[in-house]
Design a protein around this motif. Sequence first.
Motif, PDB file in Angstrom:
ATOM      1  N   ALA A 116       0.780  -1.197   0.030  1.00 37.94           N
ATOM      2  CA  ALA A 116      -0.021  -0.225  -0.094  1.00 37.94           C
ATOM      3  C   ALA A 116       0.703   1.176   0.019  1.00 37.94           C
ATOM      4  O   ALA A 116       0.533   2.380  -0.776  1.00 37.94           O
ATOM      5  CB  ALA A 116      -0.714  -0.127   1.051  1.00 37.94           C
ATOM      6  N   ASP A 117       1.830   1.015   0.807  1.00 36.83           N
ATOM      7  CA  ASP A 117       2.993   2.697   0.920  1.00 36.83           C
ATOM      8  C   ASP A 117       3.421   2.623  -0.440  1.00 36.83           C
ATOM      9  O   ASP A 117       3.510   3.696  -1.111  1.00 36.83           O
ATOM     10  CB  ASP A 117       4.043   2.181   1.774  1.00 36.83           C
ATOM     11  CG  ASP A 117       3.469   2.076   3.287  1.00 36.83           C
ATOM     12  OD1 ASP A 117       2.263   2.718   3.556  1.00 36.83           O
ATOM     13  OD2 ASP A 117       3.988   1.811   4.172  1.00 36.83           O
ATOM     14  N   LEU A 118       3.948   1.464  -1.099  1.00 36.00           N
ATOM     15  CA  LEU A 118       4.620   1.848  -2.409  1.00 36.00           C
ATOM     16  C   LEU A 118       3.494   2.165  -3.591  1.00 36.00           C
ATOM     17  O   LEU A 118       3.819   2.977  -4.285  1.00 36.00           O
ATOM     18  CB  LEU A 118       5.127   0.188  -3.047  1.00 36.00           C
ATOM     19  CG  LEU A 118       5.730   0.111  -4.307  1.00 36.00           C
ATOM     20  CD1 LEU A 118       6.914   1.049  -4.550  1.00 36.00           C
ATOM     21  CD2 LEU A 118       6.192  -1.166  -4.561  1.00 36.00           C
ATOM     22  N   THR A 119       2.454   1.733  -3.506  1.00 40.20           N
ATOM     23  CA  THR A 119       1.296   2.018  -4.448  1.00 40.20           C
ATOM     24  C   THR A 119       1.038   3.792  -4.399  1.00 40.20           C
ATOM     25  O   THR A 119       0.640   4.102  -5.436  1.00 40.20           O
ATOM     26  CB  THR A 119       0.167   1.176  -4.662  1.00 40.20           C
ATOM     27  OG1 THR A 119      -0.419   1.129  -3.101  1.00 40.20           O
ATOM     28  CG2 THR A 119       0.530  -0.249  -5.023  1.00 40.20           C
ATOM     29  N   ARG A 120       1.030   3.858  -3.110  1.00 42.69           N
ATOM     30  CA  ARG A 120       0.601   5.357  -2.899  1.00 42.69           C
ATOM     31  C   ARG A 120       1.746   6.302  -3.625  1.00 42.69           C
ATOM     32  O   ARG A 120       1.415   7.350  -3.913  1.00 42.69           O
ATOM     33  CB  ARG A 120       0.462   5.672  -1.525  1.00 42.69           C
ATOM     34  CG  ARG A 120      -0.966   5.341  -0.868  1.00 42.69           C
ATOM     35  CD  ARG A 120      -1.223   5.920   0.594  1.00 42.69           C
ATOM     36  NE  ARG A 120      -0.159   5.296   1.467  1.00 42.69           N
ATOM     37  CZ  ARG A 120      -0.780   4.165   2.434  1.00 42.69           C
ATOM     38  NH1 ARG A 120      -1.932   3.737   2.049  1.00 42.69           N
ATOM     39  NH2 ARG A 120       0.294   3.691   3.131  1.00 42.69           N
ATOM     40  N   LEU A 121       2.797   5.646  -3.220  1.00 41.72           N
ATOM     41  CA  LEU A 121       4.052   6.648  -3.892  1.00 41.72           C
ATOM     42  C   LEU A 121       3.812   6.583  -5.550  1.00 41.72           C
ATOM     43  O   LEU A 121       4.189   7.665  -6.215  1.00 41.72           O
ATOM     44  CB  LEU A 121       5.454   5.989  -3.575  1.00 41.72           C
ATOM     45  CG  LEU A 121       6.618   6.700  -4.093  1.00 41.72           C
ATOM     46  CD1 LEU A 121       6.741   8.302  -3.704  1.00 41.72           C
ATOM     47  CD2 LEU A 121       7.908   5.793  -3.538  1.00 41.72           C
ATOM     48  N   ILE A 122       3.547   5.473  -6.215  1.00 48.45           N
ATOM     49  CA  ILE A 122       3.618   5.449  -7.526  1.00 48.45           C
ATOM     50  C   ILE A 122       2.208   6.367  -7.928  1.00 48.45           C
ATOM     51  O   ILE A 122       2.543   7.294  -8.992  1.00 48.45           O
ATOM     52  CB  ILE A 122       3.198   4.096  -7.860  1.00 48.45           C
ATOM     53  CG1 ILE A 122       4.542   3.105  -7.661  1.00 48.45           C
ATOM     54  CG2 ILE A 122       2.690   3.903  -9.328  1.00 48.45           C
ATOM     55  CD1 ILE A 122       4.215   1.798  -7.795  1.00 48.45           C
ATOM     56  N   MET A 166       4.359  -0.607 -15.503  1.00 51.82           N
ATOM     57  CA  MET A 166       3.387   0.934 -15.382  1.00 51.82           C
ATOM     58  C   MET A 166       3.217   1.717 -16.782  1.00 51.82           C
ATOM     59  O   MET A 166       4.301   1.649 -17.465  1.00 51.82           O
ATOM     60  CB  MET A 166       4.054   1.559 -14.349  1.00 51.82           C
ATOM     61  CG  MET A 166       3.872   1.132 -12.814  1.00 51.82           C
ATOM     62  SD  MET A 166       4.989   2.118 -11.749  1.00 51.82           S
ATOM     63  CE  MET A 166       6.367   1.344 -12.073  1.00 51.82           C
ATOM     64  N   GLU A 167       2.143   2.317 -16.996  1.00 48.32           N
ATOM     65  CA  GLU A 167       2.066   3.328 -17.722  1.00 48.32           C
ATOM     66  C   GLU A 167       2.419   4.682 -17.299  1.00 48.32           C
ATOM     67  O   GLU A 167       2.181   5.023 -16.275  1.00 48.32           O
ATOM     68  CB  GLU A 167       0.538   3.421 -18.438  1.00 48.32           C
ATOM     69  CG  GLU A 167       0.318   1.909 -19.057  1.00 48.32           C
ATOM     70  CD  GLU A 167      -1.368   2.177 -19.358  1.00 48.32           C
ATOM     71  OE1 GLU A 167      -1.709   1.270 -20.467  1.00 48.32           O
ATOM     72  OE2 GLU A 167      -1.892   2.622 -18.885  1.00 48.32           O
ATOM     73  N   ARG A 200       1.642   9.944 -10.676  1.00 48.78           N
ATOM     74  CA  ARG A 200       0.919   9.837 -11.797  1.00 48.78           C
ATOM     75  C   ARG A 200       1.194   8.748 -12.536  1.00 48.78           C
ATOM     76  O   ARG A 200       0.734   8.659 -13.877  1.00 48.78           O
ATOM     77  CB  ARG A 200       0.628  11.219 -12.468  1.00 48.78           C
ATOM     78  CG  ARG A 200       0.378  12.359 -11.543  1.00 48.78           C
ATOM     79  CD  ARG A 200      -0.918  11.978 -10.634  1.00 48.78           C
ATOM     80  NE  ARG A 200      -2.142  11.987 -11.535  1.00 48.78           N
ATOM     81  CZ  ARG A 200      -3.263  11.487 -11.057  1.00 48.78           C
ATOM     82  NH1 ARG A 200      -3.503  11.379  -9.736  1.00 48.78           N
ATOM     83  NH2 ARG A 200      -4.243  11.625 -11.797  1.00 48.78           N
ATOM     84  N   ALA A 201       1.677   7.602 -12.252  1.00 48.95           N
ATOM     85  CA  ALA A 201       2.068   6.384 -12.997  1.00 48.95           C
ATOM     86  C   ALA A 201       0.864   5.475 -12.695  1.00 48.95           C
ATOM     87  O   ALA A 201       0.213   5.390 -11.786  1.00 48.95           O
ATOM     88  CB  ALA A 201       3.272   5.633 -12.686  1.00 48.95           C
ATOM     89  N   ASN A 202       0.485   4.680 -13.833  1.00 49.48           N
ATOM     90  CA  ASN A 202      -0.715   3.861 -13.605  1.00 49.48           C
ATOM     91  C   ASN A 202      -0.223   2.445 -14.033  1.00 49.48           C
ATOM     92  O   ASN A 202       0.637   2.003 -14.831  1.00 49.48           O
ATOM     93  CB  ASN A 202      -1.701   4.205 -15.093  1.00 49.48           C
ATOM     94  CG  ASN A 202      -2.785   3.038 -14.960  1.00 49.48           C
ATOM     95  OD1 ASN A 202      -3.391   3.190 -13.876  1.00 49.48           O
ATOM     96  ND2 ASN A 202      -3.173   2.473 -15.994  1.00 49.48           N
TER      97      ASN A 202
END
Length: 405
Positions: free
Chosen positions: A343-349, A379-380, A353-355
């Motif tokens: 969750a911490d990693l995906t919040r940073l991503i 990621m896009e 604004r990477a998808n």
Amino acid sequence: MATMITLADIQAARERIQSSVYLSPCPHSVMLSSLTGQEIYLKLENLQMTGSFKERGALNRIALLTPEEASRGVVAASAGNHAQGVSYHATARGIRAIIVMPLPTPLVKVTATRQFGAEVILHGANYDEAYAEARRLCSEANMTFIHAFDDPAVMAGQGTIGLELLEQIPQLEAVVVPIGGGGLIGGIACAVKETRPDIRVIGVQTSRLPSMATALREGHPTTIDAATTIADGIAVRRAGDHTFPVVEKYVDEIVTVDEDEISSAILMLLEREKTLAEGAGATALAALLQHRTSLKSKHTAVLVCGGNIDVTLLARIIERGLVQDGRLIMLRIHLLDKPGALADLTRLIAKHRANIVNTLYNRAYYGVNLGDTVIDITMETRGRLQVEELLDALTAEGYRHSRVL
């Protein structure tokens, strides 16, 4: 003995075929002009009925058949575009056509050739083997063989493009043309140079099969080693005996491009110009995008010579192009194997604004410590700048990461 074509041959070919061949447009591209430093005009031969320029030469050769030859039928060997041109125009005139195609020929080209009315025989691992079988069938059935490029009538038919370019671009200063066996560039170069010798004619080959460049260096056509290429329409191992002296006389320069550069040009045409090109059809633009030619600020016609590309190959080209542009990236990131780490990693991503389009966990490979995990995340992004910002942020937050290439 080689036969040199003349401007009169090309003019006569135009009279024969112009009522049956599309006068393809040649629009100016502001965007490509800006990228290449030339004034770019795209000659869109991919809009022909059969999807390529090949039908011009095929039709001119068919139109020259005697009634007796027409009654016996024609045979051709082709990886696709010549096959479709012969099939379409022979069938339209009630002439039997047998086309021998290599076994690896893209399905889209095999299907189209059959739909245009020819009998298709799949034979051989490459063009050379298909050619040998076509010649055997031709002799056995006493039919007329129509060569894909090494025939003066075929070359003259392709040369009608040169006459059109002179009319469509009055200020024309250069023409950039893909080269396989040399029929297209030979015909265009003759038409252009015999009318306006000041216009530069530049050929482009795939670096994997530079057969014409090799012939010019050796002073005669030479068979080179086989190779695979996405530019299958110009995958020719030996320059033509008839085309070679024409190219030697009229062509100013030959350059090469590699597979990734061709892929990028295909994607550029598709995304920016809304134009679909096959590998061979994009090689001329690839040379200009990579600044391989000696041209400087010239009004330049670029041949988009074909658009018959297999959709599965197109999908791979698009994906590969996105990776090269930094718009699709896979990162391998080390994480603590505990609740909330992902969750911490995906919040940073998300903050950058990477998808995320795909994830893959692994706890046993890549030197992972016990209690840790590795996640591959695809990621896009908007491009390389955004990727660099994301990588800097990951480093600042203490994540071990690497690009997956």
